[in-house]
Design an enzyme around this catalytic site. Structure first.
Site, short mmCIF file in Angstrom:
data_model
loop_
_atom_site.label_atom_id
_atom_site.label_comp_id
_atom_site.label_asym_id
_atom_site.label_seq_id
_atom_site.Cartn_x
_atom_site.Cartn_y
_atom_site.Cartn_z
N LYS A 192 0.85 -1.19 0.00
CA LYS A 192 0.00 0.00 0.00
C LYS A 192 0.89 1.24 0.00
O LYS A 192 1.67 1.44 0.91
CB LYS A 192 -0.90 0.00 1.23
CG LYS A 192 -1.74 1.27 1.41
CD LYS A 192 -2.48 1.26 2.74
CE LYS A 192 -3.14 2.60 3.03
NZ LYS A 192 -3.81 2.63 4.36
N ASP A 197 -2.64 10.61 3.22
CA ASP A 197 -4.04 10.22 3.38
C ASP A 197 -4.78 11.28 4.20
O ASP A 197 -4.70 11.31 5.42
CB ASP A 197 -4.13 8.86 4.07
CG ASP A 197 -5.57 8.40 4.22
OD1 ASP A 197 -6.45 8.94 3.52
OD2 ASP A 197 -5.83 7.50 5.04
N LYS A 204 -10.07 13.19 7.85
CA LYS A 204 -9.52 12.93 9.17
C LYS A 204 -9.44 14.24 9.96
O LYS A 204 -9.30 15.33 9.38
CB LYS A 204 -8.11 12.34 9.06
CG LYS A 204 -8.02 10.98 8.41
CD LYS A 204 -6.56 10.56 8.29
CE LYS A 204 -6.40 9.20 7.64
NZ LYS A 204 -6.85 8.11 8.50
N ASP A 215 1.49 6.49 5.50
CA ASP A 215 0.52 5.55 4.95
C ASP A 215 1.04 4.84 3.70
O ASP A 215 0.34 4.02 3.13
CB ASP A 215 -0.80 6.27 4.64
CG ASP A 215 -2.01 5.41 4.92
OD1 ASP A 215 -1.88 4.41 5.65
OD2 ASP A 215 -3.09 5.72 4.40
N ASP A 274 -12.07 7.10 3.62
CA ASP A 274 -10.87 6.89 4.44
C ASP A 274 -10.53 5.41 4.58
O ASP A 274 -9.54 5.06 5.23
CB ASP A 274 -11.06 7.53 5.83
CG ASP A 274 -9.75 7.70 6.58
OD1 ASP A 274 -8.70 7.73 5.92
OD2 ASP A 274 -9.78 7.79 7.82
N ARG A 278 -7.60 -0.54 1.23
CA ARG A 278 -8.08 -1.82 0.70
C ARG A 278 -8.51 -1.70 -0.76
O ARG A 278 -8.45 -2.67 -1.51
CB ARG A 278 -9.20 -2.35 1.58
CG ARG A 278 -10.45 -1.52 1.62
CD ARG A 278 -11.31 -1.76 2.85
NE ARG A 278 -10.70 -1.19 4.05
CZ ARG A 278 -11.24 -1.28 5.26
NH1 ARG A 278 -12.39 -1.91 5.44
NH2 ARG A 278 -10.65 -0.72 6.29
#
Length: 427
Positions: A192, A197, A204, A215, A274, A278
């Site tokens: 990833k 992010d 966030k 991230d 967020d 995945r």
């Protein structure tokens, strides 16, 4: 440059040094260790943090040190502002430690860099340059970026990254030491690479966003693991897939309620922008599956739920193939990189339902609700071949500390690179 000699002693320090693990004389510091191996290593880590505060830039390991004792000190002593020079013990472990330290520094420095410096294309380029420097012509790479991702069907990486002016990238790197184009792929790695992010429209809070340069820790960790394996003599073909994007807000960003249709036909409703990791990993896992590799490892700073379950010193392991999971756990234990299995079964695929698509990318509640780490792994399991045989997902709960702890410096840990490297060597 200031140099400090550091020794080990099984004896307790003199009373005038207090109750800590350290004592000093004119020429050196002594770490007083006792108890079982794990307790000794933790004492060494704590002492390294204390000694780092004294400012030495060069450490000489004096006297008798075991390999893991030297590594515990070095990995806890080095910090983002100072990469110390170590004089390792002159024994059979020196070369191994030098290679581990080189891979650790690459991984940590990449993760600790600012999100202005490390963006999707620069992440792909820096990994390619480093691995090419280690392996020369054995490494070839290609990047698919921007609108070309959409045309190629890599919808997760494309949609997560389309809100940024800096385009998303899927890096496919092929380490093929034999040079035979038909050589089988022994293992595939997926990382990833969310270089920043914001959370997207599921934005966030500032305190949660501050550390989100980390991230892309999964991408850095699998790259660091591959580099370490190459330095240790890896002679098998391995493919590396980095799923790189910035998750930002703009008029072109993906939105809540969007439905993505993946190359394998799975439709996904976005209920949380967020929960983007995945979405990009799904593409990487499908690309890895196309290689026919019998071992697929993915690594990601995927869920806060894994940190809540295991704290900040263990990585979480997930697999439908319990035999492969147990093998990776044993390797992690042997390499002094704590990791622990969390639940994953086929029915975890059903834990993020959607009335509009085959699945949602999360559950519409804070943190994805109960069992969030397992539910995320269940989502990923929809995109791996052979019903998950040979696949292990590593949720990097121990990848990053925004502030120093009693045993680790602030920033990236690089925990996982030794596990990945050994898994490749044994594949």
């Amino acid at each position: 440059m200031s140099q400090m000699q550091v020794r080990l002693s099984p004896d307790s320090p003199q009373e005038h040094w207090g109750r800590g693990p350290l004592s000093f004389d004119a020429n050196s510091a002594t770490i007083h260790i006792a108890g079982e191996t794990s307790s000794q290593l933790r004492t060494i880590r704590k002492a390294a943090r204390l000694l780092d505060g004294l400012g030495p830039e060069e450490i000489l390991f004096a006297g008798d040190w075991q390999k893991e004792q030297q590594w515990a000190f070095a990995s806890s002593f080095s910090n983002p502002k100072k990469q110390a020079r170590f004089h390792w013990c002159e024994d059979q472990h020196k070369s191994v430690l030098e290679k581990q330290y080189q891979a650790m520094l690459f991984t940590r420095q990449l993760i600790n860099r600012t999100p202005e410096d490390i963006f999707p294309e620069s992440l792909a380029n820096e990994v390619t340059d480093w691995l090419s420097g280690l392996a020369g012509k054995a490494v070839t790479a290609r990047s698919i970026k921007g609108e070309a991702l959409k045309q190629a069907g890599w919808v997760g990486i494309y949609h997560v990254g389309r809100g940024s002016d800096r385009p998303p990238v899927l890096l496919e790197l092929d380490y093929n030491p034999s040079g035979d184009a038909d050589a089988p792929v022994a293992a595939a790695l997926v990382g990833k690479g969310i270089t920043f992010d914001s959370g997207g429209y599921s934005i966030k809070a500032s305190e949660g966003m501050l550390s989100m340069k980390c991230d892309m820790g999964g991408a850095a960790t699998v790259a660091g693991g591959l580099g370490l394996a190459i330095m240790q003599g890896l002679n098998k073909r391995v493919k590396l897939f980095l799923c790189c994007a910035e998750n930002l807000i703009s008029g072109h960003a993906y939105k809540l309620g969007d439905i993505l249709t993946y190359k394998n036909g799975v439709t996904v409703e976005v209920v949380n922008t967020d929960a983007e990791g995945r979405l990009v990993l799904a593409d990487g896992l499908m690309a890895a599956g196309e290689t026919g590799a019998p071992l697929i490892l993915d690594a990601a700073t995927l869920t806060g739920a894994a940190i809540m379950a295991l704290g900040g010193e263990y990585n979480a392991l997930f697999a439908l193939d319990k035999n492969t999971q147990d093998r990776i756990r044993q390797i992690a234990e042997q390499e002094q990189e704590p990791a622990w299995p969390l639940p994953l079964e086929n029915w975890h695929q059903e834990m993020c339902p959607s009335p509009y698509a085959d699945t949602a990318n999360s559950r519409p509640m804070k943190g994805g609700g109960a069992g969030g780490a397992s539910n995320a792994a269940g989502f990923l399991s929809r995109f791996v071949p052979n019903r998950g045989k040979g696949w292990v997902h590593i949720d990097l709960a121990s990848a990053f500390n925004n502030t120093a702890t009693s045993t680790m410096p602030a920033g990236a840990s690089a925990q996982g690179i030794r596990t990945i490297a050994r898994a490749l060597l044994e594949a």
